[in-house]
Design a protein around this motif. Structure first.
Motif, short mmCIF file in Angstrom:
data_model
loop_
_atom_site.label_atom_id
_atom_site.label_comp_id
_atom_site.label_asym_id
_atom_site.label_seq_id
_atom_site.Cartn_x
_atom_site.Cartn_y
_atom_site.Cartn_z
N LEU A 1 17.38 19.53 4.07
CA LEU A 1 16.58 19.05 2.97
C LEU A 1 15.53 18.04 3.46
O LEU A 1 15.73 17.36 4.46
CB LEU A 1 17.47 18.39 1.91
N GLU A 2 14.43 17.95 2.72
CA GLU A 2 13.38 17.01 3.07
C GLU A 2 13.91 15.58 2.97
O GLU A 2 14.44 15.16 1.94
CB GLU A 2 12.19 17.18 2.11
N PRO A 3 13.84 14.79 4.05
CA PRO A 3 14.37 13.42 4.01
C PRO A 3 13.56 12.53 3.07
O PRO A 3 12.35 12.69 2.93
CB PRO A 3 14.25 12.95 5.46
N THR A 4 14.25 11.60 2.43
CA THR A 4 13.59 10.70 1.48
C THR A 4 13.75 9.23 1.82
O THR A 4 12.98 8.39 1.37
CB THR A 4 14.14 10.93 0.06
N GLY A 5 14.79 8.90 2.59
CA GLY A 5 15.10 7.51 2.87
C GLY A 5 13.97 6.76 3.55
O GLY A 5 13.69 5.59 3.22
N ASP A 6 13.32 7.38 4.52
CA ASP A 6 12.24 6.75 5.26
C ASP A 6 11.10 6.34 4.32
O ASP A 6 10.65 5.19 4.32
CB ASP A 6 11.72 7.71 6.34
N LYS A 7 10.67 7.27 3.50
CA LYS A 7 9.57 6.99 2.56
C LYS A 7 9.99 5.92 1.56
O LYS A 7 9.20 5.01 1.24
CB LYS A 7 9.16 8.26 1.83
N LEU A 8 11.21 6.00 1.05
CA LEU A 8 11.68 5.02 0.08
C LEU A 8 11.68 3.61 0.67
O LEU A 8 11.28 2.65 0.00
CB LEU A 8 13.10 5.37 -0.39
N PHE A 9 12.11 3.49 1.91
CA PHE A 9 12.15 2.18 2.55
C PHE A 9 10.75 1.56 2.60
O PHE A 9 10.55 0.40 2.21
CB PHE A 9 12.75 2.28 3.95
N HIS A 10 9.79 2.32 3.07
CA HIS A 10 8.42 1.81 3.15
C HIS A 10 7.84 1.54 1.76
O HIS A 10 7.10 0.57 1.56
CB HIS A 10 7.54 2.80 3.92
N PHE A 11 8.19 2.40 0.81
CA PHE A 11 7.69 2.24 -0.56
C PHE A 11 8.24 0.97 -1.20
O PHE A 11 7.50 0.22 -1.85
CB PHE A 11 8.06 3.46 -1.40
N TYR A 12 9.52 0.69 -0.99
CA TYR A 12 10.11 -0.50 -1.58
C TYR A 12 9.52 -1.77 -0.99
O TYR A 12 9.42 -2.80 -1.67
CB TYR A 12 11.63 -0.49 -1.40
N ILE A 13 9.14 -1.72 0.29
CA ILE A 13 8.46 -2.88 0.89
C ILE A 13 7.11 -3.11 0.22
O ILE A 13 6.75 -4.24 -0.12
CB ILE A 13 8.28 -2.67 2.41
N ALA A 14 6.38 -2.03 -0.01
CA ALA A 14 5.09 -2.15 -0.69
C ALA A 14 5.28 -2.72 -2.10
O ALA A 14 4.52 -3.61 -2.54
CB ALA A 14 4.39 -0.80 -0.75
N GLU A 15 6.28 -2.22 -2.81
CA GLU A 15 6.53 -2.72 -4.17
C GLU A 15 6.95 -4.18 -4.18
O GLU A 15 6.69 -4.91 -5.14
CB GLU A 15 7.60 -1.87 -4.86
N ALA A 16 7.58 -4.62 -3.09
CA ALA A 16 8.03 -6.01 -3.01
C ALA A 16 6.87 -6.99 -2.95
O ALA A 16 7.05 -8.19 -3.18
CB ALA A 16 8.94 -6.20 -1.79
N THR A 17 5.67 -6.52 -2.67
CA THR A 17 4.50 -7.41 -2.68
C THR A 17 4.16 -7.84 -4.10
O THR A 17 3.41 -8.80 -4.29
CB THR A 17 3.27 -6.72 -2.06
N GLN A 18 4.64 -7.11 -5.09
CA GLN A 18 4.32 -7.36 -6.50
C GLN A 18 2.82 -7.18 -6.75
O GLN A 18 2.27 -7.76 -7.70
CB GLN A 18 4.76 -8.78 -6.94
N ASN A 19 2.17 -6.39 -5.91
CA ASN A 19 0.72 -6.17 -6.02
C ASN A 19 0.47 -4.68 -6.21
O ASN A 19 0.67 -3.89 -5.27
CB ASN A 19 0.01 -6.70 -4.78
N SER A 20 0.03 -4.28 -7.39
CA SER A 20 -0.12 -2.86 -7.71
C SER A 20 -1.20 -2.19 -6.87
O SER A 20 -1.12 -0.99 -6.59
CB SER A 20 -0.43 -2.68 -9.20
#
Length: 268
Positions: A152-171
């Protein structure tokens, strides 16, 4: 007369090689010169040559044989007089203009390295406990995917980077991150690069990189977070170069002179 004005370095080199195919310099069945020789002759980096070869591969003009080299399987049938790069039967884009906009995979990594290291730096001071918890969850998903035999297409890698971006609180930063990843996922050149990579053990190394980034986030250390993200994407670039190289497993080239991490930190 070629009216098409290439926008990217790999397109310039790709068109030169394509013209040499048209001129009969490399007949069908022949092997292209080593990547290093082409780079030296045209005075460009080897990553640009590799991207140009991916371009020719997408056009079904050459075949890359791991451990052997690049072989000519077809010759160009058009003169590019309409101003468009030729369509590949493997291309997922619907138009010539869309194909022209496809960036090389190593240029894309360069952009990610510049953007995501800064995102990580800012996220380290903005992240909430719930942000850290989500990053931990993403690492667990990534670890389970690495240990699984599923295709299956892995998702963890993308999620990790995405959550870091979201942690900036800057849309805006989140949107910039999403645009880069969407471009990556829709890029025929990125997909063609990865189709030559069979060994997935490198994912374990990247998981260790992610753990270092998370540690910096937990400590709310922006300098360490920026350094860890920069080094992680540097490791990604080097590993992809090594794994995708069809001539020299010890290839030591890179796209650009990376800014040493200590200089990045000193400029703060």
């Amino acid at each position: 007369m070629i009216n098409f004005e290439p926008k990217r370095s790999y397109q310039t080199i790709g068109l030169i090689l394509r013209q040499e195919l048209s001129d009969g310099m490399y007949p069908i069945g022949s092997r292209l010169p080593p990547e290093r020789d082409i780079a030296e002759r045209l005075n460009v980096g080897r990553t640009v040559v590799r991207e140009a070869i991916i371009m020719l591969e997408l056009e079904n003009l050459v075949d890359v044989k791991k451990g052997s080299g690049v072989y000519v399987i077809n010759l160009p049938q058009d003169d590019l007089s309409q101003g468009n790069l030729p369509q590949s039967k493997h291309s997922q884009s619907g138009s010539g203009s869309a194909r022209q906009e496809d960036v090389g995979p190593f240029e894309m990594l360069q952009a990610r390295q510049l953007l995501e290291s800064t995102i990580a730096e800012f996220a380290a001071v903005q992240a909430t406990p719930s942000d850290i918890a989500r990053m931990r969850e993403a690492l667990e998903i990534e670890k389970n995917e690495i240990n699984s035999d599923d295709d299956l297409e892995p998702t963890g890698d993308k999620l990790f980077h995405f959550y870091i971006a979201e942690a900036t609180q800057n849309s805006i930063l989140v949107d910039m991150f999403k645009q880069l990843w969407e471009r990556r996922e829709s890029s025929p050149m990125w997909q063609k690069l990865h189709c030559h990579i069979e060994n997935k053990d490198y994912c374990k190394e990247w998981l260790d990189d992610h753990a270092q980034i998370l540690l910096a986030m937990q400590r709310k250390d922006p300098s360490a977070a920026k350094h860890a993200m920069w080094q992680h994407l540097e490791n990604v670039k080097i590993k992809l170069l090594e794994l995708s190289d069809f001539e020299d497993p010890q290839f030591d080239g890179y796209l650009f002179e990376s800014i040493p991490a200590k200089l990045v930190l000193q400029k703060k």
